[in-house]
Design a protein around this motif. Structure first.
Motif, PDB file in Angstrom:
ATOM      1  N   LEU A   1       0.858  -1.176   0.000  1.00 23.44           N
ATOM      2  CA  LEU A   1       0.000   0.000   0.000  1.00 23.44           C
ATOM      3  C   LEU A   1       0.895   1.226   0.000  1.00 23.44           C
ATOM      4  CD1 LEU A   1      -2.821  -0.634   2.665  1.00 23.44           C
ATOM      5  CD2 LEU A   1      -3.137  -0.396   0.197  1.00 23.44           C
ATOM      6  N   ARG A   2       0.371   2.326  -0.531  1.00 27.98           N
ATOM      7  CA  ARG A   2       1.087   3.594  -0.443  1.00 27.98           C
ATOM      8  C   ARG A   2       0.182   4.611   0.220  1.00 27.98           C
ATOM      9  NH1 ARG A   2       3.599   7.782  -4.919  1.00 27.98           N
ATOM     10  NH2 ARG A   2       1.375   8.268  -5.222  1.00 27.98           N
ATOM     11  N   LEU A   3       0.635   5.130   1.341  1.00 29.83           N
ATOM     12  CA  LEU A   3      -0.091   6.177   2.037  1.00 29.83           C
ATOM     13  C   LEU A   3       0.417   7.547   1.587  1.00 29.83           C
ATOM     14  CD1 LEU A   3      -0.099   4.769   5.684  1.00 29.83           C
ATOM     15  CD2 LEU A   3      -1.664   4.284   3.801  1.00 29.83           C
ATOM     16  N   SER A   4      -0.497   8.499   1.553  1.00 30.74           N
ATOM     17  CA  SER A   4      -0.143   9.876   1.212  1.00 30.74           C
ATOM     18  C   SER A   4      -0.565  10.792   2.345  1.00 30.74           C
ATOM     19  CB  SER A   4      -0.844  10.318  -0.073  1.00 30.74           C
ATOM     20  OG  SER A   4      -0.498   9.503  -1.156  1.00 30.74           O
ATOM     21  N   CYS A   5       0.188  11.855   2.505  1.00 35.58           N
ATOM     22  CA  CYS A   5      -0.160  12.870   3.505  1.00 35.58           C
ATOM     23  C   CYS A   5       0.073  14.229   2.861  1.00 35.58           C
ATOM     24  CB  CYS A   5       0.690  12.716   4.753  1.00 35.58           C
ATOM     25  SG  CYS A   5       0.450  14.034   5.971  1.00 35.58           S
ATOM     26  N   ALA A   6      -1.013  14.930   2.597  1.00 37.00           N
ATOM     27  CA  ALA A   6      -0.929  16.252   1.986  1.00 37.00           C
ATOM     28  C   ALA A   6      -0.983  17.317   3.080  1.00 37.00           C
ATOM     29  CB  ALA A   6      -2.073  16.452   0.996  1.00 37.00           C
TER      30      ALA A   6
END
Length: 122
Positions: free
Chosen positions: A18-23
């Protein structure tokens, strides 16, 4: 005030990725540190990885070294957590956070996202 929005969590089988993103929204993040933490049900929040927004080394918990990779996109004001070879014990709510310096101590991070659930199934 900095606002952090995580995304990318979900259900995945053991061994998957999985790839998590945090903007990040609001004041500039540079030269601060972005960190990822996680909290499993009934357990304390624990450090996962960190990266300085201005560049430099990355930091990982021993439990994720070699499997997780933290990275950033300055243009998008976004930090990522690529998670490979996921294990059942990686199941947790994952949070991103902004701190002044790279540290494993959650108390030293001043801004937090709402969290995203990662569930690893057998």
């Amino acid at each position: 005030q900095v606002q952090l929005v995580e995304s990318g969590g979900g259900l995945v089988q053991a061994g998957g990725s999985l790839r998590l993103s945090c903007a990040a929204f609001g004041p500039p993040i540079n030269p601060y540190t972005m960190g990822w933490f996680r909290q499993a049900s009934g357990k304390e929040r624990e450090f996962v990885a960190a990266i300085s927004w201005s560049g430099g080394p990355t930091y990982y918990a021993d439990s994720v070294k070699g499997r997780f990779t933290i990275s950033k996109d300055n243009a998008k004001n976004t930090v990522y957590l690529q998670m490979n070879s996921l294990k059942l014990e990686d199941t947790a709510v994952y949070y991103c956070a902004v701190g002044a310096v790279p540290t494993t101590r959650a108390a030293q991070y001043g801004y937090w996202g709402q969290g995203t659930q990662v569930t690893v199934s057998s």
